[in-house]
Motif scaffolding. Structure first.
Motif, PDB file in Angstrom:
ATOM      1  N   GLN A   3       0.814  -1.200   0.000  1.00 53.08           N
ATOM      2  CA  GLN A   3       0.000   0.000   0.000  1.00 53.08           C
ATOM      3  C   GLN A   3       0.851   1.256   0.000  1.00 53.08           C
ATOM      4  OE1 GLN A   3      -2.422   0.231   3.542  1.00 53.08           O
ATOM      5  NE2 GLN A   3      -0.700  -0.085   4.920  1.00 53.08           N
ATOM      6  N   LEU A   4       0.211   2.352  -0.371  1.00 55.39           N
ATOM      7  CA  LEU A   4       0.794   3.676  -0.273  1.00 55.39           C
ATOM      8  C   LEU A   4       0.007   4.437   0.788  1.00 55.39           C
ATOM      9  CD1 LEU A   4       1.152   4.546  -4.069  1.00 55.39           C
ATOM     10  CD2 LEU A   4       2.974   3.872  -2.502  1.00 55.39           C
ATOM     11  N   VAL A   5       0.720   5.093   1.678  1.00 54.88           N
ATOM     12  CA  VAL A   5       0.080   5.853   2.751  1.00 54.88           C
ATOM     13  C   VAL A   5       0.489   7.312   2.624  1.00 54.88           C
ATOM     14  CG1 VAL A   5      -0.187   6.136   5.225  1.00 54.88           C
ATOM     15  CG2 VAL A   5       0.075   3.840   4.257  1.00 54.88           C
ATOM     16  N   GLU A   6      -0.502   8.147   2.461  1.00 54.50           N
ATOM     17  CA  GLU A   6      -0.246   9.574   2.286  1.00 54.50           C
ATOM     18  C   GLU A   6      -0.433  10.338   3.587  1.00 54.50           C
ATOM     19  OE1 GLU A   6      -2.825   9.510  -1.706  1.00 54.50           O
ATOM     20  OE2 GLU A   6      -1.968  11.466  -1.212  1.00 54.50           O
ATOM     21  N   SER A   7       0.280  11.439   3.680  1.00 56.76           N
ATOM     22  CA  SER A   7       0.116  12.330   4.814  1.00 56.76           C
ATOM     23  C   SER A   7       0.563  13.723   4.418  1.00 56.76           C
ATOM     24  CB  SER A   7       0.935  11.827   6.015  1.00 56.76           C
ATOM     25  OG  SER A   7       2.309  11.764   5.687  1.00 56.76           O
ATOM     26  N   GLY A   8       0.246  14.688   5.271  1.00 52.08           N
ATOM     27  CA  GLY A   8       0.732  16.039   5.055  1.00 52.08           C
ATOM     28  C   GLY A   8      -0.290  17.049   4.594  1.00 52.08           C
ATOM     29  N   GLY A   9      -1.492  16.615   4.323  1.00 53.66           N
ATOM     30  CA  GLY A   9      -2.510  17.562   3.899  1.00 53.66           C
ATOM     31  C   GLY A   9      -2.962  18.443   5.052  1.00 53.66           C
ATOM     32  N   GLY A  10      -3.775  19.435   4.726  1.00 52.10           N
ATOM     33  CA  GLY A  10      -4.296  20.314   5.761  1.00 52.10           C
ATOM     34  C   GLY A  10      -4.810  21.602   5.189  1.00 52.10           C
ATOM     35  N   LEU A  11      -5.013  22.554   6.095  1.00 53.88           N
ATOM     36  CA  LEU A  11      -5.496  23.882   5.731  1.00 53.88           C
ATOM     37  C   LEU A  11      -4.321  24.846   5.681  1.00 53.88           C
ATOM     38  CD1 LEU A  11      -7.804  25.961   5.326  1.00 53.88           C
ATOM     39  CD2 LEU A  11      -7.901  26.136   7.840  1.00 53.88           C
ATOM     40  N   VAL A  12      -4.239  25.587   4.603  1.00 57.91           N
ATOM     41  CA  VAL A  12      -3.159  26.541   4.447  1.00 57.91           C
ATOM     42  C   VAL A  12      -3.705  27.813   3.809  1.00 57.91           C
ATOM     43  CG1 VAL A  12      -2.484  25.611   2.190  1.00 57.91           C
ATOM     44  CG2 VAL A  12      -0.802  26.834   3.583  1.00 57.91           C
ATOM     45  N   GLN A  13      -3.106  28.936   4.140  1.00 60.55           N
ATOM     46  CA  GLN A  13      -3.537  30.203   3.552  1.00 60.55           C
ATOM     47  C   GLN A  13      -2.988  30.362   2.141  1.00 60.55           C
ATOM     48  OE1 GLN A  13      -2.394  33.351   6.247  1.00 60.55           O
ATOM     49  NE2 GLN A  13      -4.172  33.017   7.542  1.00 60.55           N
ATOM     50  N   PRO A  14      -3.660  31.128   1.328  1.00 61.08           N
ATOM     51  CA  PRO A  14      -3.131  31.399  -0.017  1.00 61.08           C
ATOM     52  C   PRO A  14      -1.710  31.940   0.068  1.00 61.08           C
ATOM     53  CG  PRO A  14      -5.382  32.167   0.138  1.00 61.08           C
ATOM     54  CD  PRO A  14      -4.991  31.757   1.529  1.00 61.08           C
ATOM     55  N   GLY A  15      -0.881  31.435  -0.811  1.00 62.12           N
ATOM     56  CA  GLY A  15       0.524  31.820  -0.808  1.00 62.12           C
ATOM     57  C   GLY A  15       1.399  30.925   0.046  1.00 62.12           C
ATOM     58  N   GLY A  16       0.780  30.057   0.813  1.00 61.83           N
ATOM     59  CA  GLY A  16       1.524  29.174   1.690  1.00 61.83           C
ATOM     60  C   GLY A  16       2.039  27.934   0.991  1.00 61.83           C
ATOM     61  N   SER A  17       2.658  27.064   1.776  1.00 68.42           N
ATOM     62  CA  SER A  17       3.269  25.847   1.244  1.00 68.42           C
ATOM     63  C   SER A  17       2.844  24.635   2.066  1.00 68.42           C
ATOM     64  CB  SER A  17       4.798  25.948   1.284  1.00 68.42           C
ATOM     65  OG  SER A  17       5.265  27.004   0.484  1.00 68.42           O
TER      66      SER A  17
ATOM     67  N   GLU B  69      -7.661  27.632  -5.794  1.00 75.52           N
ATOM     68  CA  GLU B  69      -8.033  26.638  -6.803  1.00 75.52           C
ATOM     69  C   GLU B  69      -7.208  25.360  -6.717  1.00 75.52           C
ATOM     70  OE1 GLU B  69      -7.241  29.874  -7.281  1.00 75.52           O
ATOM     71  OE2 GLU B  69      -6.092  30.145  -9.162  1.00 75.52           O
ATOM     72  N   ASP B  70      -6.211  25.334  -5.842  1.00 73.78           N
ATOM     73  CA  ASP B  70      -5.465  24.090  -5.601  1.00 73.78           C
ATOM     74  C   ASP B  70      -6.178  23.200  -4.582  1.00 73.78           C
ATOM     75  OD1 ASP B  70      -2.470  26.047  -5.723  1.00 73.78           O
ATOM     76  OD2 ASP B  70      -3.239  24.714  -7.300  1.00 73.78           O
ATOM     77  N   THR B  71      -7.245  23.687  -3.997  1.00 74.64           N
ATOM     78  CA  THR B  71      -7.998  22.900  -3.030  1.00 74.64           C
ATOM     79  C   THR B  71      -8.530  21.630  -3.681  1.00 74.64           C
ATOM     80  OG1 THR B  71      -8.638  24.826  -1.720  1.00 74.64           O
ATOM     81  CG2 THR B  71     -10.036  22.870  -1.554  1.00 74.64           C
ATOM     82  N   ALA B  72      -8.213  20.490  -3.086  1.00 76.65           N
ATOM     83  CA  ALA B  72      -8.602  19.197  -3.653  1.00 76.65           C
ATOM     84  C   ALA B  72      -8.132  18.093  -2.717  1.00 76.65           C
ATOM     85  CB  ALA B  72      -7.975  19.006  -5.030  1.00 76.65           C
ATOM     86  N   VAL B  73      -8.584  16.892  -2.997  1.00 72.19           N
ATOM     87  CA  VAL B  73      -7.988  15.701  -2.399  1.00 72.19           C
ATOM     88  C   VAL B  73      -6.851  15.275  -3.310  1.00 72.19           C
ATOM     89  CG1 VAL B  73      -8.330  13.316  -1.681  1.00 72.19           C
ATOM     90  CG2 VAL B  73     -10.161  15.002  -1.350  1.00 72.19           C
ATOM     91  N   TYR B  74      -5.687  15.102  -2.731  1.00 73.74           N
ATOM     92  CA  TYR B  74      -4.498  14.745  -3.494  1.00 73.74           C
ATOM     93  C   TYR B  74      -4.167  13.268  -3.281  1.00 73.74           C
ATOM     94  CZ  TYR B  74      -3.548  19.554  -4.734  1.00 73.74           C
ATOM     95  OH  TYR B  74      -3.625  20.817  -5.266  1.00 73.74           O
ATOM     96  N   TYR B  75      -3.824  12.631  -4.370  1.00 71.66           N
ATOM     97  CA  TYR B  75      -3.499  11.211  -4.353  1.00 71.66           C
ATOM     98  C   TYR B  75      -2.115  10.983  -4.954  1.00 71.66           C
ATOM     99  CZ  TYR B  75      -8.580  10.652  -3.917  1.00 71.66           C
ATOM    100  OH  TYR B  75      -9.887  10.725  -3.510  1.00 71.66           O
ATOM    101  N   CYS B  76      -1.393  10.046  -4.381  1.00 71.78           N
ATOM    102  CA  CYS B  76      -0.192   9.557  -5.039  1.00 71.78           C
ATOM    103  C   CYS B  76      -0.498   8.170  -5.601  1.00 71.78           C
ATOM    104  CB  CYS B  76       0.995   9.501  -4.089  1.00 71.78           C
ATOM    105  SG  CYS B  76       0.852   8.329  -2.718  1.00 71.78           S
ATOM    106  N   ALA B  77       0.263   7.791  -6.600  1.00 68.66           N
ATOM    107  CA  ALA B  77       0.081   6.493  -7.233  1.00 68.66           C
ATOM    108  C   ALA B  77       1.419   6.007  -7.750  1.00 68.66           C
ATOM    109  CB  ALA B  77      -0.938   6.594  -8.376  1.00 68.66           C
ATOM    110  N   ALA B  78       1.604   4.695  -7.766  1.00 69.58           N
ATOM    111  CA  ALA B  78       2.856   4.095  -8.218  1.00 69.58           C
ATOM    112  C   ALA B  78       2.595   3.202  -9.421  1.00 69.58           C
ATOM    113  CB  ALA B  78       3.488   3.282  -7.088  1.00 69.58           C
ATOM    114  N   ARG B  79       3.444   3.375 -10.420  1.00 71.65           N
ATOM    115  CA  ARG B  79       3.336   2.572 -11.642  1.00 71.65           C
ATOM    116  C   ARG B  79       4.667   1.905 -11.900  1.00 71.65           C
ATOM    117  NH1 ARG B  79       0.857   1.847 -16.653  1.00 71.65           N
ATOM    118  NH2 ARG B  79       2.322   1.724 -18.396  1.00 71.65           N
ATOM    119  N   TRP B  80       4.654   0.588 -12.080  1.00 71.28           N
ATOM    120  CA  TRP B  80       5.880  -0.149 -12.357  1.00 71.28           C
ATOM    121  C   TRP B  80       6.517   0.387 -13.635  1.00 71.28           C
ATOM    122  CZ3 TRP B  80       9.214  -3.341 -10.123  1.00 71.28           C
ATOM    123  CH2 TRP B  80      10.134  -4.004 -10.936  1.00 71.28           C
TER     124      TRP B  80
END
Length: 124
Positions: A3-17, A89-100
């Motif tokens: 499996q792939l386990v993602e982390s690091g999302g959250g709420l950020v102000q415009p211009g942030g990282s 407009e970057d607001t979204a659910v972000y996914y990572c994926a792995a391809r052989w």
């Protein structure tokens, strides 16, 4: 369990990282290209970018050029998406994926493993 386990999302102000992490469990990412995707409410999933096994970046979305980049840490068996100058407009659910395979291909190709997704909200 593979499996792939993602982390690091959250709420950020415009211009942030934010930096998203994508950790592999049960397999090694060395021979996989890692794609990053996102899906905003009411919209189709779109490709953001891809990082090859050697670290080459292929941008899928013009809107993130110059703001988003990716990296990978072999020792940590983890890939990262660094997002700077974030916009609402970057607001979204972000996914990572792995391809052989060592190289990145188009965003429409099938990926072997997907992360569970992490919510990124850009708002003041």
């Amino acid at each position: 369990q593979l499996q792939l386990v993602e982390s690091g999302g959250g709420l950020v102000q415009p211009g942030g990282s934010l930096r998203l992490s994508c950790a592999a469990s049960g397999f090694f990412l060395d021979h996989y290209a890692i794609g990053w995707f996102r899906q905003a409410p009411g919209k189709e999933r779109e490709g953001v970018l891809c990082i090859s096994s050697s670290g080459g970046i292929t941008n899928y979305a013009d809107s993130v050029k110059g703001r988003f980049t990716a990296s990978r840490d072999r020792a940590e068996n983890t890939a990262y998406l660094q997002m700077n100058s974030l916009k609402p407009e970057d607001t979204a659910v972000y996914y990572c994926a792995a391809r052989w395979g060592f190289i990145c291909q188009g965003p429409g190709v099938a990926y072997d493993y997907w992360g569970q997704g992490t919510q990124v909200t850009v708002s003041s």
